[in-house]
Write an enzyme that holds these catalytic residues in place. Structure first.
Site, PDB file in Angstrom:
ATOM      1  N   ASP A 143      36.721  36.585  35.993  1.00 43.61           N
ATOM      2  CA  ASP A 143      37.751  37.606  36.179  1.00 43.61           C
ATOM      3  C   ASP A 143      39.039  37.189  35.465  1.00 43.61           C
ATOM      4  O   ASP A 143      38.997  36.392  34.517  1.00 43.61           O
ATOM      5  CB  ASP A 143      37.977  37.829  37.690  1.00 43.61           C
ATOM      6  CG  ASP A 143      38.332  39.268  38.022  1.00 43.61           C
ATOM      7  OD1 ASP A 143      39.316  39.766  37.448  1.00 43.61           O
ATOM      8  OD2 ASP A 143      37.639  39.898  38.837  1.00 43.61           O
ATOM      9  N   HIS A 208      44.019  41.466  39.181  1.00 47.64           N
ATOM     10  CA  HIS A 208      42.629  41.906  39.369  1.00 47.64           C
ATOM     11  C   HIS A 208      41.765  40.804  39.991  1.00 47.64           C
ATOM     12  O   HIS A 208      41.063  41.026  40.984  1.00 47.64           O
ATOM     13  CB  HIS A 208      42.100  42.333  37.998  1.00 47.64           C
ATOM     14  CG  HIS A 208      40.771  43.022  37.997  1.00 47.64           C
ATOM     15  ND1 HIS A 208      39.583  42.341  37.982  1.00 47.64           N
ATOM     16  CD2 HIS A 208      40.437  44.337  37.982  1.00 47.64           C
ATOM     17  CE1 HIS A 208      38.577  43.208  37.954  1.00 47.64           C
ATOM     18  NE2 HIS A 208      39.074  44.428  37.955  1.00 47.64           N
ATOM     19  N   SER A 513      35.225  47.810  40.201  1.00 51.32           N
ATOM     20  CA  SER A 513      35.661  46.411  40.271  1.00 51.32           C
ATOM     21  C   SER A 513      35.896  45.969  41.705  1.00 51.32           C
ATOM     22  O   SER A 513      35.690  44.811  42.039  1.00 51.32           O
ATOM     23  CB  SER A 513      36.982  46.223  39.513  1.00 51.32           C
ATOM     24  OG  SER A 513      36.768  46.175  38.140  1.00 51.32           O
TER      25      SER A 513
END
Ligand SMILES: *[C@@H]1O[C@H](CO)[C@@H](O)[C@H](O)[C@H]1NC(C)=O
Ligand SMILES: *[C@@H]1O[C@H](CO)[C@@H](O)[C@H](O)[C@H]1NC(C)=O
Ligand SMILES: *[C@@H]1O[C@H](CO)[C@@H](O)[C@H](O)[C@H]1NC(C)=O
Ligand SMILES: *[C@@H]1O[C@H](CO)[C@@H](O)[C@H](O)[C@H]1NC(C)=O
Ligand SMILES: *[C@@H]1O[C@H](CO)[C@@H](O)[C@H](O)[C@H]1NC(C)=O
Length: 553
Positions: A143, A208, A513
């Site tokens: 990630d 994220h 996601s």
């Protein structure tokens, strides 16, 4: 007010990085070099001669040892046999003809595709746990990096990592290092490009990766919220498990195949139990798809890889990461929506979707349509409030915005100023009101949580049929991926937009996601009871034991 088809920015923009593909200056095919991955096969080549073997392969197209050596960027030797090199297209083509070469493919760039959701899907904080085993589970994520100081990754009460763990973690720029909860953190950036917005360290400057890892295995953090919204205890599926972050996604360039493969190799070698990858697929054959290749080797090593199915729905055949050995995740909604009421000067109340954390300071504000605020004679840009399109005497200095979206409004966008997003029906009503009175006015109220029927599949969630093989159903399973609250980075404002001063330890994000780490968490939970189950057994358990608790109620 803006008109149809304009969503500025589109619903998922604030949650998904937009990446720019690297462009090279033109040159002849022979001279112009790009990164390619040369995949030689299945077997690891765990000895010093591997690099020499890679040079030998290259010698069929290069004139000297030195030239061959200089073109190699990375040798993958631990789990499978491959290398990355800078080659011309002609060289790549010639290499692909060699018997010992399985495939040669260009290094492509992928893009990245809270906490009520666990209660919603039926994994309450009181769920039965196998604590002894759960503490031995290491979940790995590929990630944007992680926030080591986040409460979600504190190690109070954690003993040393399981003995099988071989991962590493160092002190890097802006990165304080690991602990007994965050047991691994590395970064991969093989293309050598560097942008000031990126930090060469596992630290998460995007948010994220912090979000996905805390959803998967974050500690229980009481009283988490986004400025009071979505308040509750935040926790991962397996709060006692350990986390390993492999940073492969960069603000400047995206997530490259070379870095993905290097991270897969490291994670498999380090001994992760479950891999969670919320990164877009690039399509094509599995033998030239880094994510499919990496996940295949993970499976051979007993590791299940869970991947996001993509945010390109609702068009058909849009599902990504559809290799049969991946567990591909779609996004669904939970029974909570964030809405703002808009009161018009005539007393009529309408409502829009979005996260607006601002309380109005006045009872009503004058309102005008963007289309009427442009320079006379042209309203095209003004309808979109595009930079430079508004006539300063008419439309500059607005206190808030009501946006119309042609998209299905299921995910809430976070705004940096008072704003909300309305659908075409409501927009017509607002527009009619604006043009029916001399001095129209309106006010946008702070967002509130509203209970909505659920579950439902997110409009943006990529759909089948599977473009890789219509015989294999994809996505495999859906999990919460709309307005999920989880940990966030202190290094980015909530929207990432210039001028936004909103920062929060927790934020709401939407996308497959966010759905992916939910399923990876369930896989880790299952593994804590059945440590010897194969990836296929865990996947089968997830796919075949779902119950509709909503029908059973
Ligand atoms: C490396 O492995 C190859 C076969 O995999 C073997 O032929 C070679 O002798 C090994 N070299 C060393 C230095 O161990
Ligand atoms: C590729 O192979 C062809 C045929 O053997 C040869 O003519 C050509 O020079 C080779 N090109 C490169 C860049 O190696
Ligand atoms: C990273 O660390 C450097 C050196 O300490 C500092 O100048 C910079 O502001 C830090 N960056 C961020 C985003 O915190
Ligand atoms: C538009 O939004 C309103 C208010 O939320 C809702 O009642 C209406 O059904 C929506 N219309 C469409 C076409 O989705
Ligand atoms: C898992 O496999 C190992 C080695 O094969 C064995 O020692 C262990 O008892 C097994 N554990 C369970 C829970 O079946």
């Amino acid at each position: 007010m803006s008109k149809k088809k304009l969503i500025v920015p589109s619903i998922l923009l604030s949650n998904v990085l937009i990446f720019i593909l690297l462009r090279f200056s033109s040159a002849t095919e022979d001279e112009h070099k790009e990164f390619f991955i040369v995949y030689l096969g299945d077997q690891p080549v765990s000895n010093v001669s591997a690099v020499q073997a890679h040079i030998n392969v290259l010698l069929s197209i290069k004139r000297s040892d030195l030239e061959a050596k200089e073109s190699i960027v990375y040798s993958y030797t631990k789990i499978f046999n491959a290398f990355a090199a800078k080659l011309s297209k002609a060289e790549a083509r010639n290499l692909s003809l060699l018997d010992e070469v399985l495939s040669v493919f260009p290094n492509r760039y992928h893009k990245l595709h809270t906490t009520k959701s666990w209660d919603f899907i039926g994994l309450p904080s009181t769920a039965k746990r196998n604590l002894k085993m759960e503490r031995n589970i290491v979940v790995g994520l590929l990630d944007t990096g992680i926030t080591p100081q986040s409460e979600s990754f504190k190690d109070d009460g954690f003993g040393p990592p399981p003995r099988k763990w071989r991962g590493t973690c160092g002190h890097y720029a802006n990165f304080s290092g690991c602990n007994n909860k965050l047991v691994g953190a590395r970064f991969f950036k093989l293309d050598g490009t560097r942008d000031p917005s990126d930090i060469l360290s596992p630290v998460d400057v995007d948010g994220h990766g912090t979000h996905t890892s805390s959803t998967l295995a974050g500690n229980l953090v009481p009283d988490a919220s986004l400025f009071g919204l979505a308040r509750g205890a935040a926790r991962g599926a397996v709060p006692n498990a350990r986390v390993a972050m492999y940073k492969v996604c960069w603000i400047s360039s995206g997530c490259s195949d070379m870095d993905l493969l290097a991270a897969f190799e490291a994670a498999i070698h380090d001994g992760v139990d479950v891999l969670s990858i919320s990164i877009g697929g690039v399509g094509g054959k599995y033998v030239s798809d880094a994510l499919a290749i990496g996940a295949f080797h993970a499976m051979k090593n007993g590791i299940i890889t869970v991947a996001s199915g993509g945010n390109d729905g609702p068009s058909s055949s849009s599902v990504a990461n559809h290799a049969p050995w991946l567990l591909t995740v779609a996004a669904s909604g939970i029974d909570r929506e964030f809405r703002s009421r808009v009161e018009l000067g005539n007393g009529k109340i309408v409502s829009g979707v979005g996260v607006n954390t601002f309380e109005p300071k006045q009872k009503l504000y004058p309102i005008l349509s963007g289309a009427d605020a442009g320079y006379s004679g042209s309203d095209d840009g003004a309808r979109f409030c595009a930079d430079g399109s508004l006539d300063p005497s008419k439309g500059i200095g607005g206190k808030g915005t009501i946006l119309e979206s042609a998209q299905y409004l299921d995910a809430a966008q976070i705004f940096m100023a008072p704003a909300t997003m309305i659908n075409a029906t409501v927009s017509d009503a607002v527009n009619n009101y604006i043009h029916s009175t001399k001095s129209p006015s309106a006010v946008i109220y702070r967002s509130q949580e509203v209970k909505v029927p659920a579950p439902f599949i997110a409009s943006f969630s990529s759909r089948g049929p599977n473009p890789g093989s219509e015989r294999i159903l994809k996505p495999d399973v859906a999990a919460p991926g709309i307005d999920i609250l989880a940990s966030y980075t202190p290094l980015k404002s909530l929207t990432g937009l210039k001028g936004d001063t909103q920062y929060s330890k927790f934020s709401l994000m939407s996308g497959t996601s966010m759905a992916c780490p939910h399923v990876a968490g369930v896989a880790a939970y299952i593994k804590s009871f059945h440590p010897n189950w194969t990836a296929a057994a865990i996947k089968s358990a997830i796919l075949t034991t779902g119950k509709n608790k909503f029908l059973l109620q």
